[in-house]
Design an enzyme around this catalytic site. Structure first.
Site, mmCIF file in Angstrom:
data_model
loop_
_atom_site.group_PDB
_atom_site.id
_atom_site.type_symbol
_atom_site.label_atom_id
_atom_site.label_comp_id
_atom_site.label_asym_id
_atom_site.label_seq_id
_atom_site.Cartn_x
_atom_site.Cartn_y
_atom_site.Cartn_z
ATOM 1 N N GLU A 107 -6.572 -7.581 -1.790
ATOM 2 C CA GLU A 107 -7.005 -7.354 -0.444
ATOM 3 C C GLU A 107 -8.292 -6.986 -0.474
ATOM 4 O O GLU A 107 -8.834 -6.013 -0.976
ATOM 5 C CB GLU A 107 -6.165 -6.376 0.519
ATOM 6 C CG GLU A 107 -4.720 -6.799 0.986
ATOM 7 C CD GLU A 107 -4.185 -5.616 1.828
ATOM 8 O OE1 GLU A 107 -5.132 -5.166 2.687
ATOM 9 O OE2 GLU A 107 -3.156 -5.560 2.053
ATOM 10 N N GLU A 130 0.746 -1.135 -0.215
ATOM 11 C CA GLU A 130 -0.003 -0.031 -0.026
ATOM 12 C C GLU A 130 0.829 1.354 0.022
ATOM 13 O O GLU A 130 0.625 2.165 0.788
ATOM 14 C CB GLU A 130 -1.055 -0.058 1.190
ATOM 15 C CG GLU A 130 -2.006 -1.281 1.325
ATOM 16 C CD GLU A 130 -3.120 -1.252 2.141
ATOM 17 O OE1 GLU A 130 -4.040 -1.667 1.990
ATOM 18 O OE2 GLU A 130 -2.901 -0.488 3.213
#
Length: 471
Positions: free
Chosen positions: A364, A244
């Site tokens: 995710e 991320e």
């Protein structure tokens, strides 16, 4: 399941696959098959026929393993492939495997996890190949490694192979957990560098060199249990640059873009065999103002990421997207979460189809038990929404290539639960949904492979792979 029974079920699946293909060819005139509806019916019938979920997944998977050995995952156009056959992913995240493997008292949980994941047909796991300067650190300081922790990562890789699970290995973190960019900046300051922000990780030449040294160390690691160098190991599905990444000090996105360009090419120069992905959440940035409408909020456009621009970088093989409606839209459970997930996925699949020409992995997604209004029924609905949105692309030969739940845990790991943990033995309805999706992916992989075997003989090499898009 014994070998004889396994072969019987293999024949049944393949006959069903050929039957569906025949129906498609004789009755369908377009890409959107009446044929795929037949496939979905076939899958449901298979769910009823096959005695257990591990058998369902193992039918063609294990047979292909015998035929093709354990080969590297690659890509052709907008699809993942293994040995030139389509490979659609149903997988999961469990980030802490290396740390648990480093302690003999918890190492068994790694085996438990892979065993349980395999039993419901999951084929890919995303986990950390970093722990920077923290408790049980892999990298204790720049270039200094704990060999026992490296041996633990060796165990994770070797154990994954035993259960026919491939790994996406992430190489550092945007967040403070397990060190990440903040730890690299701390090391830089200790070395006398003048640094003002954690985002200096992306631009400072010395910090870039620290990261590259870590990448080099991991890729060239020789697994003590398998004697295979990581960069040669087909168990590794892909390298992820960072979990991320965000660079909020530069909303233009230029600083992060430069870092991605540098690191993707660096990894490919050392390891051209493995796939590389960035690890992005999927936020749209300045280069695509018309796509900003799909962002969950206005802040998402200011975090220094730029989904389309970032994924056009040389060396990046597939796109990654995360889905957290409960973090980005509203923590309180509502139908808005479902609506967001659908539009978010559709927008990114469209980007991958039209602009990127690469597979897209929703790497995710999940729902937290800590969300106000949470219940298992909503979690199951949310997971089903992701799976069905993905299949809408898959059945057209589109870029939707798979998804990874956040996150799967075995029993006895409650202390690691961030609210999103799914323990299969305690979640029968969710486990069933996961197993059904694995079956769909396995049958679809088999359908594509057998369709090619039967039909590609009469097509030119340039047409062969494109034929899969007709399914």
């Amino acid at each position: 399941m014994d070998t004889i029974n396994k072969n019987i079920w293999l024949k049944i699946v393949c006959l069903l696959a050929v039957f569906v293909v025949t129906l498609k060819e004789s009755k369908s005139t377009g890409v959107e098959v009446a044929g795929f509806e037949k496939l979905e019916t076939t899958v449901e019938e298979m769910d009823n026929l096959l005695p257990n979920s591990s058998a369902k997944q193992g039918i063609c998977e294990s047979n292909n393993m015998e035929e093709d050995a354990w080969q590297m995952v690659g890509k052709k156009g907008n699809q993942f492939v293994v040995n030139d056959k389509p490979f659609y992913v149903n997988g999961f995240n469990t980030y802490w495997l290396m740390v648990f493997a480093a302690d003999q008292s918890t190492r068994g949980k790694v085996t438990d996890l892979f065993q349980q994941a395999s039993s419901v047909g999951l084929t890919v796991c995303r986990t950390w190949a970093f722990n920077d300067g923290q408790w049980r650190a892999l990298q204790k300081s720049p270039g200094v490694y704990d060999e026992e922790v490296f041996k633990a990562l060796d165990f994770v890789v070797s154990e994954a192979k035993k259960y026919k699970i491939r790994l996406i290995l992430s190489l550092t973190n945007n967040w403070d957990a397990y060190g990440g960019k903040a730890q690299y900046v701390k090391w830089g300051k200790e070395a006398g560098l003048s640094l003002t922000s954690d985002d200096d990780f992306f631009s400072n030449p010395t910090l870039r060199s620290y990261y590259k040294a870590h990448v080099k160390m991991v890729l060239n690691r020789v697994n003590i249990l398998t004697n295979i160098t990581y960069k040669e190991d087909p168990t590794i599905f892909a390298w992820e640059l960072m979990n991320e990444p965000r660079c909020t000090t530069d909303p233009s996105g230029d600083k992060l873009q430069s870092w991605i360009q540098d690191m993707a090419v660096y990894i490919k120069s050392m390891d051209p065999k493995h796939l590389v992905e960035i690890g992005l959440e999927g936020f749209y940035g300045p280069s695509a103002p018309d796509r900003a409408q799909f962002n969950p909020n206005s802040y998402a456009t200011q975090v220094g990421t730029d989904f389309i621009r970032n994924h056009l970088v040389l060396g990046v093989d597939f796109a990654s997207v995360h889905i957290y409606a409960d973090s980005w839209v509203s923590q309180t459970i509502s139908d808005a979460h479902i609506k967001f997930a659908k539009s978010w996925m559709e927008a990114h699949i469209e980007d991958a189809d039209k602009y990127l020409g690469m597979p897209i992995l929703f790497s995710e997604f999940g729902v937290s038990t800590k969300d106000p209004g949470y219940n298992t029924s909503f979690r199951d609905t949310f997971i089903n929404t992701v799976y069905k949105s993905l299949l809408n692309s898959t059945k057209k030969g589109g870029s939707g290539a798979g998804s990874l739940l956040w996150q799967l845990f075995p029993e006895g790991t409650d202390n690691m639960d961030d609210g999103y943990a799914i323990v299969l033995s305690k979640s029968p309805s969710t486990s069933n949904i996961i197993s059904q999706q694995s079956t769909r992916m396995a049958v679809f992989n088999s359908l594509c492979s057998w369709n090619c075997k039967w039909n590609c003989r009469k097509k030119s090499p340039s047409e062969t792979f494109l034929y899969h898009d007709e399914l």
